[in-house]
Scaffold this active site. Structure first.
Site, PDB file in Angstrom:
ATOM      1  N   SER A  93       8.236 -54.590 -26.804  1.00 43.06           N
ATOM      2  CA  SER A  93       6.989 -54.335 -25.450  1.00 43.06           C
ATOM      3  C   SER A  93       5.646 -55.466 -26.461  1.00 43.06           C
ATOM      4  O   SER A  93       6.098 -56.633 -26.155  1.00 43.06           O
ATOM      5  CB  SER A  93       7.414 -53.220 -25.758  1.00 43.06           C
ATOM      6  OG  SER A  93       6.115 -52.348 -24.761  1.00 43.06           O
ATOM      7  N   ASN A 117      11.577 -56.716 -23.480  1.00 42.61           N
ATOM      8  CA  ASN A 117      10.869 -56.538 -22.811  1.00 42.61           C
ATOM      9  C   ASN A 117       9.240 -56.689 -23.105  1.00 42.61           C
ATOM     10  O   ASN A 117       9.011 -55.911 -22.598  1.00 42.61           O
ATOM     11  CB  ASN A 117      11.436 -55.219 -23.037  1.00 42.61           C
ATOM     12  CG  ASN A 117      12.997 -54.635 -23.034  1.00 42.61           C
ATOM     13  OD1 ASN A 117      13.348 -54.793 -24.190  1.00 42.61           O
ATOM     14  ND2 ASN A 117      13.279 -54.367 -21.824  1.00 42.61           N
ATOM     15  N   HIS A 237      13.849 -50.215 -20.866  1.00 41.37           N
ATOM     16  CA  HIS A 237      12.816 -50.536 -21.658  1.00 41.37           C
ATOM     17  C   HIS A 237      13.383 -50.419 -23.100  1.00 41.37           C
ATOM     18  O   HIS A 237      13.030 -51.501 -23.697  1.00 41.37           O
ATOM     19  CB  HIS A 237      11.521 -50.057 -21.427  1.00 41.37           C
ATOM     20  CG  HIS A 237      10.331 -50.966 -22.360  1.00 41.37           C
ATOM     21  ND1 HIS A 237      10.081 -51.315 -21.589  1.00 41.37           N
ATOM     22  CD2 HIS A 237       9.967 -50.062 -23.197  1.00 41.37           C
ATOM     23  CE1 HIS A 237       9.080 -51.713 -22.454  1.00 41.37           C
ATOM     24  NE2 HIS A 237       8.714 -51.021 -23.803  1.00 41.37           N
TER      25      HIS A 237
END
Length: 259
Positions: A93, A117, A237
């Site tokens: 992320s 991600n 996620h």
């Protein structure tokens, strides 16, 4: 449990993290906003059998101090100072944003790159949504974690979801806001950064990921000379936690002795 709090090492420059493994190639793991180094708990266990692994607490998270970071380059530059030689840099992320920026800043210290991600060229709708979430943060109070958890997980209560709830509710509000503002302002690595990567690079996401979509990972991989995209069809996620074995296997493929 693999996500319980672990003893930290003082990594220098106000950064703390979890170290594992005593020999082999270097691996640096960088988590996402609101989390902490334990998010890599499953990978730490597996990679430490072959590598020297450091899972760092992002500035303003865990036991790492915030030092006025207000741009992606600030986070990357500070974390890059931990590297004393080439390493596999893996980020999840926002950690993926930082990992790619480290590869841009100090390519000689990056033997391979893994962006998990990761976002790339958000839609206008997604840009508005993430900017709205950033604007709601006051740096003083903890936001309700449930909307975030609903975006990250599709399943009912699980140990992974419970761990993320604990980290989000225990996060430093100022550190969270600082990181989330940077996350919201960024739109993924620049195309010239991707084209200029000379190391092997993995872009991996989940087929059920609405924000860091498969199309994003595939587009980034297509620009990198040694780029590769991997999509886990049933992952969302938090795949380093929910699909730990698959993520670990792909990371090991980036390490020469295990390719």
């Amino acid at each position: 449990m693999i996500w319980t709090t672990r003893r930290r090492s003082d990594l220098g420059d106000g950064l703390a993290g979890i170290e594992a493994g005593s020999s082999g190639p270097r691996v640096l793991l960088i988590h996402g906003v609101g989390l902490r180094a334990e998010a890599w708990g499953a990978q730490l266990e597996a990679l430490a059998q072959h590598c020297r692994v450091t899972a760092v607490d992002m500035p303003g998270h865990g036991e790492s101090t915030l030092a006025g970071e207000n741009a992606l380059a600030d986070y990357a530059g500070r974390i890059a100072s931990l590297l004393d030689g080439p390493a596999l840099i893996a980020g999840h992320s926002m950690g993926a944003m930082i990992a790619a920026e480290i590869a841009r800043q100090v390519p000689e210290r990056v033997s391979a790159l893994a962006c998990l991600n990761a976002i790339y060229r958000r839609s206008d709708e997604a840009k508005k949504a993430v900017a709205a979430r950033a604007a709601q943060l006051d740096g003083l109070s903890i936001a309700d974690p449930e909307p975030t958890l609903s975006r990250w997980f599709e399943d009912a209560e699980t140990p992974a979801r419970a761990a993320c709830r604990d980290w989000l509710t225990g996060a430093d509000p100022e550190g969270y806001r600082a990181a989330y503002r940077v996350f919201a302002a960024e739109d993924g690595p620049r195309d010239d950064t991707l084209r200029g990567l000379s190391c092997p690079a993995l872009f991996m996401t989940g087929g059920r990921e609405p924000n860091s979509t498969p199309a994003m990972s595939q587009a980034m991989a297509a620009l990198v000379p040694q780029g590769r995209a991997v999509v886990l069809p049933d992952a969302a996620h938090m795949m380093p936690m929910t699909h730990a074995d698959a993520v670990t296997a792909e990371l090991l493929r980036l390490i020469p002795a295990h390719g």
